[in-house]
Design an enzyme around this catalytic site. Structure first.
Site, mmCIF file in Angstrom:
data_model
loop_
_atom_site.group_PDB
_atom_site.id
_atom_site.type_symbol
_atom_site.label_atom_id
_atom_site.label_comp_id
_atom_site.label_asym_id
_atom_site.label_seq_id
_atom_site.Cartn_x
_atom_site.Cartn_y
_atom_site.Cartn_z
ATOM 1 N N PRO A 182 -12.643 1.456 -1.181
ATOM 2 C CA PRO A 182 -11.793 0.846 -0.146
ATOM 3 C C PRO A 182 -11.658 -0.648 -0.378
ATOM 4 O O PRO A 182 -12.379 -1.245 -1.179
ATOM 5 C CB PRO A 182 -12.555 1.140 1.138
ATOM 6 C CG PRO A 182 -13.997 1.122 0.713
ATOM 7 C CD PRO A 182 -14.002 1.708 -0.689
ATOM 8 N N GLU A 210 -12.007 -4.665 0.348
ATOM 9 C CA GLU A 210 -13.172 -5.437 0.780
ATOM 10 C C GLU A 210 -13.090 -5.812 2.249
ATOM 11 O O GLU A 210 -14.128 -5.980 2.912
ATOM 12 C CB GLU A 210 -13.293 -6.715 -0.052
ATOM 13 C CG GLU A 210 -13.190 -6.516 -1.556
ATOM 14 C CD GLU A 210 -11.744 -6.495 -2.029
ATOM 15 O OE1 GLU A 210 -11.116 -7.578 -2.086
ATOM 16 O OE2 GLU A 210 -11.247 -5.400 -2.332
ATOM 17 N N GLY A 215 -1.690 -0.767 -3.640
ATOM 18 C CA GLY A 215 -1.956 -2.181 -3.453
ATOM 19 C C GLY A 215 -0.866 -3.028 -4.072
ATOM 20 O O GLY A 215 0.273 -2.585 -4.231
ATOM 21 N N SER A 216 -1.217 -4.233 -4.467
ATOM 22 C CA SER A 216 -0.219 -5.173 -4.965
ATOM 23 C C SER A 216 0.269 -4.787 -6.355
ATOM 24 O O SER A 216 -0.436 -4.141 -7.138
ATOM 25 C CB SER A 216 -0.813 -6.586 -5.015
ATOM 26 O OG SER A 216 -1.738 -6.712 -6.077
ATOM 27 N N ALA A 260 0.810 -6.795 -8.881
ATOM 28 C CA ALA A 260 0.067 -7.493 -9.931
ATOM 29 C C ALA A 260 -1.220 -6.752 -10.275
ATOM 30 O O ALA A 260 -1.537 -6.553 -11.464
ATOM 31 C CB ALA A 260 -0.239 -8.919 -9.485
ATOM 32 N N GLY A 282 -1.861 -3.581 -9.666
ATOM 33 C CA GLY A 282 -1.485 -2.291 -10.231
ATOM 34 C C GLY A 282 -1.170 -2.382 -11.710
ATOM 35 O O GLY A 282 -1.557 -1.509 -12.503
ATOM 36 N N GLU A 297 1.083 3.118 -6.153
ATOM 37 C CA GLU A 297 1.977 2.848 -5.017
ATOM 38 C C GLU A 297 1.836 1.367 -4.739
ATOM 39 O O GLU A 297 0.839 0.920 -4.184
ATOM 40 C CB GLU A 297 1.589 3.710 -3.815
ATOM 41 C CG GLU A 297 2.670 3.765 -2.750
ATOM 42 C CD GLU A 297 2.461 2.732 -1.662
ATOM 43 O OE1 GLU A 297 3.128 1.670 -1.722
ATOM 44 O OE2 GLU A 297 1.641 2.973 -0.767
ATOM 45 N N ARG A 299 5.288 -3.534 12.755
ATOM 46 C CA ARG A 299 4.121 -2.649 12.682
ATOM 47 C C ARG A 299 3.020 -3.365 11.908
ATOM 48 O O ARG A 299 3.257 -3.970 10.868
ATOM 49 C CB ARG A 299 4.462 -1.355 11.938
ATOM 50 C CG ARG A 299 5.341 -0.375 12.675
ATOM 51 C CD ARG A 299 5.631 0.822 11.781
ATOM 52 N NE ARG A 299 4.428 1.567 11.450
ATOM 53 C CZ ARG A 299 4.300 2.303 10.336
ATOM 54 N NH1 ARG A 299 5.252 2.338 9.429
ATOM 55 N NH2 ARG A 299 3.184 2.973 10.124
ATOM 56 N N SER A 303 7.614 7.926 7.040
ATOM 57 C CA SER A 303 6.484 8.516 6.329
ATOM 58 C C SER A 303 5.955 9.753 7.059
ATOM 59 O O SER A 303 5.788 9.749 8.280
ATOM 60 C CB SER A 303 5.356 7.494 6.181
ATOM 61 O OG SER A 303 5.799 6.356 5.489
#
EC number: 1.2.1.24
Length: 508
Positions: free
Chosen positions: A183, A185, A238-239, A241, A243, A260, A288, A471
């Site tokens: 997960p 931090e 995540g981001s 960069a 990824g 993703e 959101r 989603s």
């Protein structure tokens, strides 16, 4: 795989997770703080690269037992896990609100959304079919079977601390894959509850382990998960960069990779749209989780002839949003996740203002929620204190935005909503597609032909027409271009965790 220490928070409703299968001690710990109050919630053990390697070895040893489970056994395990999490749903929601700053009502929705993945993939465990292929020779038979891809590394972000792990772990279990989960931090506490219940649901020991690590060690731990040859699949949310870096590392062992990554979702509003419904959908989408979702509307493109009408409708709705402690039932907009996020939001807003954008509502930037909740349209209850540990940022609606502004060209991940106008449909398509990201896009129109054209012309993995919250576990989630590869959810979701084996039998 990780055992938590006793909770240090005195806040009610947040307790330490029970010990999991075994501890990986590095001697390091991670402090988890509330972005709403700055208080210390809990201190948990933190692993280093060495602990990650140990976890991979243990999970790899569990893979054969995981693959040997019958589909009905995997289904039963997933249903037990869903029921256990549902029994702790309020605890999960409150934990999420406190560590992530996600408003409590939204956090409850995330729990329900997450349970859908465990229940959906429980069914998919029984539907993991191969196929019979018509033969090319009279004495030969051909078919395919689907088998587990093997040990999976699942890396999830802080903005959906339960749902993003659920979207990965559920199909992994359904397919028969052992997993090591990491997960973010900022939000390990929600994941610890998930891992605790996963260890009890009936899958083999170490087949769903958890690694919590500090920001100092996250790069080295990620490199272990991406490069270890025992890991056969890497799934990351995540981001962009990060990824790209993980994919580069993973290429050394040619492991399966699902990514993703970031988005930059446009909401295109045409003159024939229902303006009231479009405004409500866009505001609900954009704000959101304080704008910290990869599929939320990042920019509005509106026909110039109805721009004023749409802006007024959105401004009225934003003016009524309530800012406050995420654990407060009344809150619509909680804090940003940490100080880096708040500083980034301030930078995005200031650059837009310097470039000529104008705030219609909001625009005060960093604010304090001291003294309780307040509406955006009200005066701040207290001056912002940079030392109080909170990270609230006031929602803002910006008009006069242009494609060159960072909040338009990039994903701001903040409660900032820029509005740009267009004159004709072709211009709207060009503006929408002028982005390296291609995750989600939205179009608002009552013209059926235009709706069909936009759904095809928009270069995004997901398109919502007259909807901006799309989603669901029953539909494939994922993007194109630099928003990643692979799909999560739906029937496509389990395919990402299986290999297709072709079998040919001769001499029949």
């Amino acid at each position: 795989m990780i055992r938590t220490v006793h909770a240090l928070s005195r806040s009610p409703g947040l307790r330490a997770a029970a010990p999991l299968s075994r501890a990986l001690s590095s001697g390091k710990t991670l402090d988890v703080r509330s972005p709403s109050t700055g208080e210390l919630l809990q201190t948990v053990p933190s692993v280093t690269a060495a602990g990650a390697r140990d976890a991979v070895r243990a999970a790899a040893a569990a893979q054969s037992a995981m693959a040997a489970m019958l589909p009905a056994e995997r289904e039963a395990a997933l249903l037990r896990l869903a029921a256990a999490l549902e029994a702790r749903s309020e605890e999960l929601a409150l934990t999420m609100a406190r560590e992530a700053g996600k408003p409590l009502r939204e956090a409850r929705g995330e729990v329900a959304y997450s349970l859908g993945f465990f229940r959906w993939f429980a069914g998919e465990a029984r539907r993991n079919y191969g196929r019979t292929i018509p033969t090319t020779h009279v004495d030969r038979r051909l078919w395919t079977i689907r088998q587990p891809v093997g040990l999976c590394a699942l890396i999830s972000p802080w903005n959906f601390p339960l749902a993003m792990l659920a979207r990965k772990l559920a199909p992994a279990i359904a397919a028969g894959c052992a997993s090591v989960m990491k997960p973010a931090e900022d939000t390990p506490l929600t994941a610890l509850i998930l891992a605790e219940e996963a260890a009890r649901c009936g899958i083999p020991p170490d087949a769903a382990s958890l690694l919590v690590c500090s920001r100092d060690d996250v790069a080295e731990v990620g490199e272990v998960l991406a490069t270890d040859p025992a890991v056969k699949k890497l799934s990351f949310t995540g981001s962009t960069a990060v990824g790209k870096q993980l994919a580069s590392w993973a290429s050394g062992t040619v492991k399966r990779v699902s990514l993703e990554l970031g988005g930059n979702a446009p909401a295109v509003v045409f003159r024939d749209a229902d303006i009231g419904k479009a405004a409500a959908a866009i505001v609900a989408s954009r704000f959101r989780n304080s704008g910290q979702t990869c599929v939320c509307t990042n920019r509005v493109l509106v026909d110039a002839s109805v721009a004023g009408q749409l802006t007024d409708a959105m401004a009225e709705l934003i003016d009524g949003l309530v800012i406050g402690d995420a654990a407060d039932e009344r809150t619509d907009v909680g804090p940003l996740v940490n100080e880096r996020a708040a500083a980034s939001a301030a930078s995005f807003q200031q650059q837009a203002l310097d470039a000529g954008a104008r705030p219609v509502v909001g625009g005060r930037g960093r604010v304090s929620a001291a003294g309780g909740v307040r509406r955006v349209g009200d005066a701040p209850t207290a001056e912002f204190d940079p030392d109080d540990g909170t990270t609230f940022f006031e929602p803002v609606l910006l008009v006069g935005a242009s494609p060159g502004m960072r909040c338009v060209a990039e994903e701001s991940f903040a409660p900032i909503l820029p509005v740009t106008t267009f004159d004709v449909e072709a211009e709207a398509v060009e503006l929408a597609n002028h982005a390296s990201a291609g995750l989600a896009a939205y179009a608002f129109t009552r013209d059926l032909g235009r709706a069909l054209r936009m759904s095809e012309a928009l270069e995004f993995g997901m398109v919502g027409v007259n909807e901006a919250v799309i989603s669901t576990e029953v539909a494939p989630f994922g993007g194109i271009k630099e928003s990643g590869t692979g799909r999560e959810g739906a029937a496509e979701g389990i395919d990402e965790y299986t290999e297709v084996k072709y079998v040919a039998v001769g001499g029949v």
